[in-house]
Design a protein around this motif. Structure first.
Motif, PDB file in Angstrom:
ATOM      1  N   ALA A 107       5.129  49.125  56.250  1.00  0.00           N
ATOM      2  CA  ALA A 107       5.814  48.548  57.411  1.00  0.00           C
ATOM      3  C   ALA A 107       6.536  47.263  57.029  1.00  0.00           C
ATOM      4  O   ALA A 107       6.210  46.613  56.037  1.00  0.00           O
ATOM      5  N   SER A 108       7.502  46.891  57.853  1.00  0.00           N
ATOM      6  CA  SER A 108       8.265  45.672  57.600  1.00  0.00           C
ATOM      7  C   SER A 108       7.489  44.415  58.000  1.00  0.00           C
ATOM      8  O   SER A 108       7.859  43.313  57.604  1.00  0.00           O
ATOM      9  N   ILE A 109       6.411  44.576  58.780  1.00  0.00           N
ATOM     10  CA  ILE A 109       5.559  43.442  59.160  1.00  0.00           C
ATOM     11  C   ILE A 109       4.098  43.841  59.023  1.00  0.00           C
ATOM     12  O   ILE A 109       3.762  45.020  59.052  1.00  0.00           O
ATOM     13  N   ASP A 110       3.230  42.838  58.852  1.00  0.00           N
ATOM     14  CA  ASP A 110       1.782  43.065  58.870  1.00  0.00           C
ATOM     15  C   ASP A 110       1.284  42.866  60.290  1.00  0.00           C
ATOM     16  O   ASP A 110       1.507  41.817  60.891  1.00  0.00           O
ATOM     17  N   ASN A 111       0.643  43.888  60.844  1.00  0.00           N
ATOM     18  CA  ASN A 111       0.031  43.792  62.161  1.00  0.00           C
ATOM     19  C   ASN A 111      -1.174  44.726  62.157  1.00  0.00           C
ATOM     20  O   ASN A 111      -1.048  45.920  62.399  1.00  0.00           O
ATOM     21  N   LYS A 112      -2.332  44.168  61.852  1.00  0.00           N
ATOM     22  CA  LYS A 112      -3.554  44.980  61.725  1.00  0.00           C
ATOM     23  C   LYS A 112      -3.940  45.652  63.036  1.00  0.00           C
ATOM     24  O   LYS A 112      -4.476  46.741  63.032  1.00  0.00           O
ATOM     25  N   GLY A 113      -3.638  45.023  64.169  1.00  0.00           N
ATOM     26  CA  GLY A 113      -3.965  45.601  65.467  1.00  0.00           C
ATOM     27  C   GLY A 113      -3.221  46.899  65.727  1.00  0.00           C
ATOM     28  O   GLY A 113      -3.706  47.789  66.415  1.00  0.00           O
ATOM     29  N   ARG A 114      -2.039  47.024  65.195  1.00  0.00           N
ATOM     30  CA  ARG A 114      -1.240  48.244  65.365  1.00  0.00           C
ATOM     31  C   ARG A 114      -1.234  49.099  64.097  1.00  0.00           C
ATOM     32  O   ARG A 114      -0.445  50.036  63.988  1.00  0.00           O
ATOM     33  N   ASN A 115      -2.077  48.741  63.137  1.00  0.00           N
ATOM     34  CA  ASN A 115      -2.232  49.482  61.885  1.00  0.00           C
ATOM     35  C   ASN A 115      -0.948  49.494  61.051  1.00  0.00           C
ATOM     36  O   ASN A 115      -0.593  50.505  60.452  1.00  0.00           O
ATOM     37  N   TYR A 116      -0.237  48.362  61.015  1.00  0.00           N
ATOM     38  CA  TYR A 116       0.945  48.202  60.179  1.00  0.00           C
ATOM     39  C   TYR A 116       0.597  47.310  59.000  1.00  0.00           C
ATOM     40  O   TYR A 116      -0.025  46.269  59.164  1.00  0.00           O
ATOM     41  N   SER A 117       1.023  47.716  57.809  1.00  0.00           N
ATOM     42  CA  SER A 117       0.784  46.921  56.616  1.00  0.00           C
ATOM     43  C   SER A 117       2.016  46.978  55.720  1.00  0.00           C
ATOM     44  O   SER A 117       2.611  48.043  55.540  1.00  0.00           O
ATOM     45  N   THR A 118       2.383  45.841  55.149  1.00  0.00           N
ATOM     46  CA  THR A 118       3.549  45.799  54.262  1.00  0.00           C
ATOM     47  C   THR A 118       3.213  46.278  52.856  1.00  0.00           C
ATOM     48  O   THR A 118       4.116  46.566  52.087  1.00  0.00           O
ATOM     49  N   SER A 119       1.914  46.359  52.524  1.00  0.00           N
ATOM     50  CA  SER A 119       1.494  46.731  51.171  1.00  0.00           C
ATOM     51  C   SER A 119       0.435  47.822  51.192  1.00  0.00           C
ATOM     52  O   SER A 119      -0.296  47.964  52.167  1.00  0.00           O
ATOM     53  N   ALA A 120       0.374  48.561  50.082  1.00  0.00           N
ATOM     54  CA  ALA A 120      -0.671  49.566  49.892  1.00  0.00           C
ATOM     55  C   ALA A 120      -0.972  49.645  48.401  1.00  0.00           C
ATOM     56  O   ALA A 120      -0.112  49.356  47.571  1.00  0.00           O
ATOM     57  N   GLU A 121      -2.204  50.028  48.079  1.00  0.00           N
ATOM     58  CA  GLU A 121      -2.603  50.147  46.678  1.00  0.00           C
ATOM     59  C   GLU A 121      -2.566  51.606  46.247  1.00  0.00           C
ATOM     60  O   GLU A 121      -2.936  52.504  47.001  1.00  0.00           O
ATOM     61  N   PHE A 122      -2.107  51.812  45.014  1.00  0.00           N
ATOM     62  CA  PHE A 122      -2.063  53.144  44.434  1.00  0.00           C
ATOM     63  C   PHE A 122      -2.193  53.031  42.921  1.00  0.00           C
ATOM     64  O   PHE A 122      -1.430  52.296  42.285  1.00  0.00           O
ATOM     65  N   ASN A 123      -3.168  53.717  42.362  1.00  0.00           N
ATOM     66  CA  ASN A 123      -3.308  53.857  40.916  1.00  0.00           C
ATOM     67  C   ASN A 123      -3.360  52.504  40.191  1.00  0.00           C
ATOM     68  O   ASN A 123      -2.797  52.338  39.125  1.00  0.00           O
ATOM     69  N   GLY A 124      -4.028  51.514  40.803  1.00  0.00           N
ATOM     70  CA  GLY A 124      -4.166  50.203  40.166  1.00  0.00           C
ATOM     71  C   GLY A 124      -2.995  49.260  40.415  1.00  0.00           C
ATOM     72  O   GLY A 124      -2.937  48.184  39.834  1.00  0.00           O
ATOM     73  N   TYR A 125      -2.055  49.639  41.269  1.00  0.00           N
ATOM     74  CA  TYR A 125      -0.899  48.804  41.574  1.00  0.00           C
ATOM     75  C   TYR A 125      -0.820  48.565  43.080  1.00  0.00           C
ATOM     76  O   TYR A 125      -1.225  49.407  43.876  1.00  0.00           O
ATOM     77  N   THR A 126      -0.256  47.425  43.456  1.00  0.00           N
ATOM     78  CA  THR A 126       0.024  47.127  44.854  1.00  0.00           C
ATOM     79  C   THR A 126       1.520  47.302  45.072  1.00  0.00           C
ATOM     80  O   THR A 126       2.331  46.653  44.408  1.00  0.00           O
ATOM     81  N   ILE A 127       1.868  48.186  45.981  1.00  0.00           N
ATOM     82  CA  ILE A 127       3.266  48.477  46.290  1.00  0.00           C
ATOM     83  C   ILE A 127       3.571  47.830  47.632  1.00  0.00           C
ATOM     84  O   ILE A 127       2.870  48.080  48.613  1.00  0.00           O
ATOM     85  N   SER A 128       4.589  46.974  47.674  1.00  0.00           N
ATOM     86  CA  SER A 128       4.918  46.219  48.885  1.00  0.00           C
ATOM     87  C   SER A 128       6.357  46.471  49.312  1.00  0.00           C
ATOM     88  O   SER A 128       7.262  46.511  48.476  1.00  0.00           O
ATOM     89  N   LEU A 129       6.544  46.620  50.610  1.00  0.00           N
ATOM     90  CA  LEU A 129       7.875  46.763  51.185  1.00  0.00           C
ATOM     91  C   LEU A 129       8.453  45.368  51.390  1.00  0.00           C
ATOM     92  O   LEU A 129       7.858  44.536  52.062  1.00  0.00           O
ATOM     93  N   ILE A 130       9.621  45.120  50.810  1.00  0.00           N
ATOM     94  CA  ILE A 130      10.245  43.801  50.873  1.00  0.00           C
ATOM     95  C   ILE A 130      11.450  43.788  51.806  1.00  0.00           C
ATOM     96  O   ILE A 130      11.685  42.824  52.515  1.00  0.00           O
ATOM     97  N   ASP A 131      12.217  44.877  51.815  1.00  0.00           N
ATOM     98  CA  ASP A 131      13.478  44.882  52.533  1.00  0.00           C
ATOM     99  C   ASP A 131      13.762  46.261  53.117  1.00  0.00           C
ATOM    100  O   ASP A 131      13.476  47.273  52.474  1.00  0.00           O
ATOM    101  N   VAL A 132      14.295  46.304  54.339  1.00  0.00           N
ATOM    102  CA  VAL A 132      14.764  47.540  54.964  1.00  0.00           C
ATOM    103  C   VAL A 132      16.173  47.269  55.481  1.00  0.00           C
ATOM    104  O   VAL A 132      16.387  46.338  56.254  1.00  0.00           O
ATOM    105  N   GLN A 133      17.139  48.056  55.006  1.00  0.00           N
ATOM    106  CA  GLN A 133      18.542  47.897  55.401  1.00  0.00           C
ATOM    107  C   GLN A 133      19.072  49.239  55.850  1.00  0.00           C
ATOM    108  O   GLN A 133      18.587  50.249  55.392  1.00  0.00           O
TER     109      GLN A 133
END
Length: 165
Positions: A107-133
């Motif tokens: 997600a473009s914002i972190d909001n735990k109450g609505r289950n939105y997260s800008t980052s997720a972990e996969f295979n030992g890496y953290t993948i983060s969404l930085i920009d949406v155009q």
């Protein structure tokens, strides 16, 4: 006694020098290309951009990344005053060389109450969404943007602080 003092002072200077070398300054550059796409590059690494439906094999991370699309875009249109800023949720499919594919909802914002997260972990890496155009406009809305989205992500080792190495 004088020898102990000299050795102690040299040892302290050595430790202070080691601590200074660990600190890194983060500098951020913002570039805009001829298409109007903003690219943010920081000292730790470059933001990796994907067009909707694009697939890239990232050799340095040994993973295949595909930007499947935007599943939700409720961001407030340009030039409109909204109560809530809204959110864009990108579906990114990742697959390591020895793992099954997994779809991450970033997600473009972190909001735990609505289950939105800008980052997720996969295979030992953290993948983060930085920009949406592009950003939705008031006249055309988000329906006109289907198939035209671009996202920027960063990939870092899991647990690594983004400002220090």
């Amino acid at each position: 006694m004088l020898n102990k003092t000299i050795i102690l002072c040299l040892g302290l200077l050595f430790l202070i020098n080691c601590n200074t070398q660990k600190r890194t300054k983060t500098s951020t550059k913002v570039n805009t290309d001829e298409n109007g796409t903003t690219k943010v590059i920081n000292k730790d690494g470059e933001v990796i951009y994907f067009s909707e439906g694009e697939n890239k094999f990232l050799k340095e991370y040994q993973m295949n990344v595909t930007f499947k699309g935007i599943s939700e875009d409720s961001r407030c249109p340009k030039d409109i005053n909204c109560v809530w800023e809204g959110v864009a949720v990108a579906q990114v499919e990742v697959m390591g060389t020895a793992t099954r594919p997994m779809t991450l909802n970033l997600a473009s914002i972190d909001n735990k109450g609505r289950n939105y997260s800008t980052s997720a972990e996969f295979n030992g890496y953290t993948i983060s969404l930085i920009d949406v155009q592009p950003y939705p406009g008031a006249a055309e809305g988000t329906k006109a943007l289907n198939g035209k989205y671009k996202i920027g992500i960063t990939i870092k080792k899991a647990g690594e602080n983004p400002t220090t190495k």
